[in-house]
Design an enzyme around this catalytic site. Structure first.
Site, PDB file in Angstrom:
ATOM      1  N   SER A 119       0.932  -1.190   0.090  1.00 49.05           N
ATOM      2  CA  SER A 119      -0.076   0.216   0.075  1.00 49.05           C
ATOM      3  C   SER A 119       0.840   1.272  -0.050  1.00 49.05           C
ATOM      4  CB  SER A 119      -0.915  -0.132   1.197  1.00 49.05           C
ATOM      5  OG  SER A 119      -0.220   0.411   2.484  1.00 49.05           O
ATOM      6  N   LYS A 120       0.402   2.311   0.051  1.00 47.82           N
ATOM      7  CA  LYS A 120       0.899   3.765   0.004  1.00 47.82           C
ATOM      8  C   LYS A 120       1.983   3.778   1.290  1.00 47.82           C
ATOM      9  CE  LYS A 120      -2.582   6.077  -2.670  1.00 47.82           C
ATOM     10  NZ  LYS A 120      -3.911   5.489  -2.168  1.00 47.82           N
ATOM     11  N   ARG A 121       1.507   2.856   2.322  1.00 47.78           N
ATOM     12  CA  ARG A 121       2.593   3.177   3.180  1.00 47.78           C
ATOM     13  C   ARG A 121       3.961   2.714   3.081  1.00 47.78           C
ATOM     14  NH1 ARG A 121       1.154  -0.230   6.587  1.00 47.78           N
ATOM     15  NH2 ARG A 121      -0.693  -1.000   5.497  1.00 47.78           N
ATOM     16  N   HIS A 122       4.098   1.776   2.080  1.00 47.16           N
ATOM     17  CA  HIS A 122       5.386   1.107   1.748  1.00 47.16           C
ATOM     18  C   HIS A 122       6.132   2.158   1.228  1.00 47.16           C
ATOM     19  CE1 HIS A 122       2.998  -2.520   2.890  1.00 47.16           C
ATOM     20  NE2 HIS A 122       4.352  -2.893   3.441  1.00 47.16           N
TER      21      HIS A 122
END
Ligand code: GLU
Length: 420
Positions: free
Chosen positions: A203-206
């Site tokens: 996800s964008k958190r990565h």
């Protein structure tokens, strides 16, 4: 002609192109190129609020950077509303769909099942008993997602739908719509999920979750293509490096795994480093000069190339060869202890006597000093490195000193010693 493969990449332009979307685009592109087919680009822009022209441009831009050129399109899904409406009207008039409080629902048989023969997952069976008559048009007449996709795939003559596994649950609905329209479904291939190196769904958190970020960090498109190809596919157990031509030749959907693949930026970095090292110095120099906006980098590039994994790393690693910079306090604290200042004084003396001021002579002088003072090499080299680069990491110390020249090297050592 009619038997030729036609695949499509159908992104919803809601922002940057993420790793998962890029892999889907690549696999479609490889199927098309490998089988003499056509790669269609369709922009699924029915969410008018999020599908801004900027978002569409971001997707196109990322595909261009990856060098995944499309043969047809970009077709806009929203521009095809008339065709979607026609299909809905036809389904209603033929009794295959019906109105319900203004919306339109498809009639799903009560019995039997829809079987999807997925190129990756094998046969996947969906019992009709578990699928209620579903809405294909809202009461304002606008089509629902599954209707639009099915009609577009049909109209565009798509033979193979290659997309993420998250779409598998939509597939029976799309097949049912196609059947109601009297059409055979395309072949489907659902790609495994992508996880981050922490094992969670990507996800964008990565870290670098989008193609734009990869470009900004200085990855090479060819390395990214190579790495993305391996997220779910492999030719054999050993081979890691594939030129794009090799990928085109060897890629096939039947070698794609069902198990989730892990996006590991460390591995991409390592791979990118290999690609960078294989570039001609002139090419790498041109890329870096463009990126950094200054010229005259060639000598520094020549000695930094071995140590870089991304373009972004060049300046922190080698910028000191072009201009003096601030001393890094942490490096200072780490390096300048236990007699290091004295050794730096000795190194200055040794370097002041080197003639000609060239790499072999510099190396001989510094190694001679290591012997003389009975130190470990790093105990002499690291203070010199700190003095010339301001940090504890640099290209080879002898090459770096040679490139800086005697006067500049001695001046930087003096400036460093003045702080002690
Ligand atoms: N627009 C969908 C997405 O971006 C893809 C639809 C499809 O490939 O069928 O996830």
């Amino acid at each position: 002609m009619s038997s030729a493969v036609r695949v499509r990449f159908a992104p919803s332009p809601t922002g940057a192109l993420h790793i998962g979307g890029a892999r889907t685009a690549l696999y479609n592109w490889l199927v098309a190129r490998g089988r003499g087919g056509t790669f269609v680009l369709r922009i699924e822009d029915t969410d008018r609020e999020r599908s801004t022209p900027e978002n569409v441009e971001q997707i196109l831009d990322a595909l261009r950077w990856l060098e995944l050129h499309w043969d047809e399109g970009p077709h806009s899904q929203s521009a095809r509303a008339g065709r979607h409406r026609e299909a809905i009207d036809r389904l209603v008039s033929e009794g295959r769909a019906y109105e319900d409080e203004g919306a339109v629902r498809l009639r799903v048989p009560d019995e039997g099942s829809t079987v999807v023969d997925d190129a990756i997952r094998g046969e996947v069976r969906f019992e009709h008993a578990a699928i209620a008559d579903f809405v294909i048009a809202r009461s304002d007449g606008s089509p629902l997602y599954n209707l639009a996709v099915a009609v577009d795939d049909l109209d565009m003559g798509i033979t193979d739908v290659v997309r993420g596994e998250d779409h598998l649950s939509n597939t029976p609905r799309q097949v049912l719509i196609l059947a109601a329209l009297g059409a055979a479904p395309p072949r489907y291939a659902h790609l495994p999920l992508l996880h981050g190196s922490d094992g969670k769904k990507l996800s964008k958190r990565h870290e670098a979750a989008s193609v734009q970020e990869l470009r900004d960090r200085g990855y090479l498109p060819a390395a990214v293509r190579n790495y993305l190809a391996l997220l779910g596919w492999g030719f054999d157990a050993e081979t890691t490096f594939f030129t794009t031509e090799e990928l085109v030749e060897r890629f096939s959907l039947d070698r794609v795994s069902r198990a989730p693949a892990v996006f590991d930026e460390k591995k991409l970095r390592w791979m990118n480093g290999r690609y960078l090292r294989e570039l001609a110095v002139e090419d790498l120099t041109r890329m870096l000069e463009e990126r950094i906006g200054r010229r005259g980098l060639a000598p520094a590039v020549a000695i930094a190339q071995e140590k870089m994994q991304t373009l972004e790393e060049f300046w922190p690693l080698a910028g000191f060869l072009l201009e003096r910079r601030e001393l890094d306090e942490r490096a200072w604290a780490k390096v300048m202890r236990d007699g290091a200042p004295e050794r730096l004084v000795r190194a200055r003396e040794a370097l002041a006597g080197v003639k000609p001021f060239a790499e072999p002579e510099i190396e001989a002088a510094l190694r001679g000093l290591v012997e003389e003072v009975g130190a470990k090499p790093g105990e002499v080299f690291q203070p010199v490195r700190l003095a010339i680069s301001g940090t504890s990491i640099s290209p080879g110390i002898f090459e770096s000193v040679a490139l800086l020249g005697q006067e500049e090297t001695l001046a930087r050592i003096d400036a460093t010693l003045a702080r002690v």
